[in-house]
Design a protein around this motif. Sequence first.
Motif, mmCIF file in Angstrom:
data_model
loop_
_atom_site.group_PDB
_atom_site.id
_atom_site.type_symbol
_atom_site.label_atom_id
_atom_site.label_comp_id
_atom_site.label_asym_id
_atom_site.label_seq_id
_atom_site.Cartn_x
_atom_site.Cartn_y
_atom_site.Cartn_z
ATOM 1 N N ARG A 43 3.801 -66.428 -12.650
ATOM 2 C CA ARG A 43 5.163 -66.095 -13.074
ATOM 3 C C ARG A 43 5.884 -65.405 -11.923
ATOM 4 O O ARG A 43 5.292 -64.613 -11.186
ATOM 5 N N THR A 44 7.171 -65.695 -11.791
ATOM 6 C CA THR A 44 7.988 -65.088 -10.748
ATOM 7 C C THR A 44 8.860 -63.994 -11.342
ATOM 8 O O THR A 44 9.521 -64.209 -12.368
ATOM 9 N N VAL A 45 8.854 -62.844 -10.710
ATOM 10 C CA VAL A 45 9.668 -61.705 -11.139
ATOM 11 C C VAL A 45 10.606 -61.342 -9.986
ATOM 12 O O VAL A 45 10.167 -61.200 -8.845
ATOM 13 N N ILE A 46 11.886 -61.209 -10.297
ATOM 14 C CA ILE A 46 12.888 -60.890 -9.279
ATOM 15 C C ILE A 46 13.228 -59.410 -9.353
ATOM 16 O O ILE A 46 13.612 -58.897 -10.409
ATOM 17 N N ARG A 83 6.074 -54.582 -17.052
ATOM 18 C CA ARG A 83 5.281 -55.319 -18.043
ATOM 19 C C ARG A 83 4.192 -56.145 -17.367
ATOM 20 O O ARG A 83 3.059 -56.211 -17.848
ATOM 21 N N TYR A 84 4.523 -56.768 -16.246
ATOM 22 C CA TYR A 84 3.521 -57.547 -15.524
ATOM 23 C C TYR A 84 2.534 -56.641 -14.795
ATOM 24 O O TYR A 84 1.336 -56.933 -14.736
ATOM 25 N N ILE A 85 3.028 -55.547 -14.234
ATOM 26 C CA ILE A 85 2.150 -54.611 -13.522
ATOM 27 C C ILE A 85 1.097 -54.042 -14.465
ATOM 28 O O ILE A 85 -0.095 -53.917 -14.124
ATOM 29 N N ALA A 144 5.442 -64.360 -1.327
ATOM 30 C CA ALA A 144 6.691 -63.789 -1.840
ATOM 31 C C ALA A 144 7.852 -64.433 -1.095
ATOM 32 O O ALA A 144 7.660 -65.131 -0.093
ATOM 33 N N LYS A 145 9.046 -64.207 -1.603
ATOM 34 C CA LYS A 145 10.259 -64.673 -0.938
ATOM 35 C C LYS A 145 11.288 -63.553 -0.979
ATOM 36 O O LYS A 145 11.291 -62.735 -1.900
ATOM 37 N N VAL A 186 18.128 -56.311 -0.486
ATOM 38 C CA VAL A 186 17.207 -57.443 -0.344
ATOM 39 C C VAL A 186 16.705 -57.805 -1.740
ATOM 40 O O VAL A 186 16.233 -56.937 -2.478
ATOM 41 N N ILE A 187 16.836 -59.064 -2.097
ATOM 42 C CA ILE A 187 16.331 -59.560 -3.378
ATOM 43 C C ILE A 187 14.936 -60.110 -3.134
ATOM 44 O O ILE A 187 14.752 -60.994 -2.280
ATOM 45 N N ILE A 188 13.957 -59.608 -3.855
ATOM 46 C CA ILE A 188 12.553 -59.981 -3.633
ATOM 47 C C ILE A 188 12.045 -60.790 -4.806
ATOM 48 O O ILE A 188 12.198 -60.377 -5.969
ATOM 49 N N TYR A 189 11.455 -61.940 -4.504
ATOM 50 C CA TYR A 189 10.857 -62.807 -5.517
ATOM 51 C C TYR A 189 9.334 -62.623 -5.448
ATOM 52 O O TYR A 189 8.678 -63.121 -4.528
ATOM 53 N N LEU A 190 8.807 -61.895 -6.403
ATOM 54 C CA LEU A 190 7.378 -61.615 -6.452
ATOM 55 C C LEU A 190 6.689 -62.575 -7.417
ATOM 56 O O LEU A 190 7.241 -62.906 -8.467
ATOM 57 N N THR A 191 5.480 -62.988 -7.069
ATOM 58 C CA THR A 191 4.706 -63.878 -7.926
ATOM 59 C C THR A 191 3.508 -63.132 -8.488
ATOM 60 O O THR A 191 2.737 -62.533 -7.738
ATOM 61 N N PHE A 192 3.378 -63.166 -9.811
ATOM 62 C CA PHE A 192 2.233 -62.565 -10.485
ATOM 63 C C PHE A 192 1.362 -63.678 -11.053
ATOM 64 O O PHE A 192 1.871 -64.677 -11.585
ATOM 65 N N VAL A 193 0.051 -63.531 -10.931
ATOM 66 C CA VAL A 193 -0.886 -64.542 -11.419
ATOM 67 C C VAL A 193 -1.878 -63.905 -12.389
ATOM 68 O O VAL A 193 -2.143 -62.698 -12.334
#
Length: 342
Positions: A6-9, A143-145, A155-156, A166-173
Amino acid sequence: MSRVARTVIVRSTSLPRKVFNVFVELEGMYRNMVEQLTMFAVRNDVKSFTKLKALKYREMRNLYPQLPSHYVYTACQDASTRARSFLKLKKHGLAEKEYPEVRSVSIWLDDHLWKPNGLTYIAVVTHKGWVTIEIEPHKQYWRYINGGWRLASEAKIKLDRRDRRVIIYLTFVKEVEEYKPSGYLPVDVNENNVAVLIDGVAHLFETNTEKLVLGYYYRRKRMQERYDKLYGGVTSRIKRRIMGGRLKERKRKDDVRWKIANIIVRFAHEKRYAIILEKLGKKPASNMIKRIGGDKQLRHRIFQASFRGVQKAIEEKAKEYGVPIIYVDPKNTSRLCQYIVP
């Protein structure tokens, strides 16, 4: 056991001008690499990331020796993805131009280019060295953490020039295993509602897709006529920008889909039920309109109803909770009052 991502911004705090300018310079160099690599990949029909990297790595390193080498890797990944998509469109005659245009750029980062620093900071390596930025966490992030998800190494980042953020696109698995179902939850997706049979009782979740689609259809038509008179031509950039900013049809439909999917999947998970969906195929709307004549409005409604979109939302949520999905042949399911479960 399946891997769910899942990607979280999240957004950074407002950065000092000097720090933000470092990211502006970084984005400029990264954009130039992506543009050159994409043009080369399309011109030479290169779709593979590894092949593109082998052919252009040394050249990019010589052009941008101040950048960490892994930016060339991620730029090649970015460019090969764009090239594959464009070449596929070109193959089917859907490309409007000879070469793709790189309009928006997000900087791809691998595990050598960034790292988390606690829970509210991340560090990004640039041509000026490591830069640490503070993020503004929100409810979804926590919630993901705290929900057993693991932060992935990729990441992006994207720049918000107006607010110097800076907008950060984090991926959680997360690794999820499907449970063995103790019952079944049949779901039928229609244009204006989603029907769910819960323990023998039918429940309807209204979507009002018809009103939503027709409302935006007529609004879009009025806006097109108005701005065609003002600016002329159907390809007016001003018209596209105004319509893109004011019309939120996709966002509203996505919001309804995910809310309904969340309710259905959570209930199935609590009851340890499997969800039963109709097997619609890849393009169900195209098959439906074959029997429709010249009713353009009805054809538009069927295409915009996005039956598969609702199912995909349910499927994605089900993966997150380990809820099994069973597909059945849709033939005669509207006439029968029960599903035949294998």
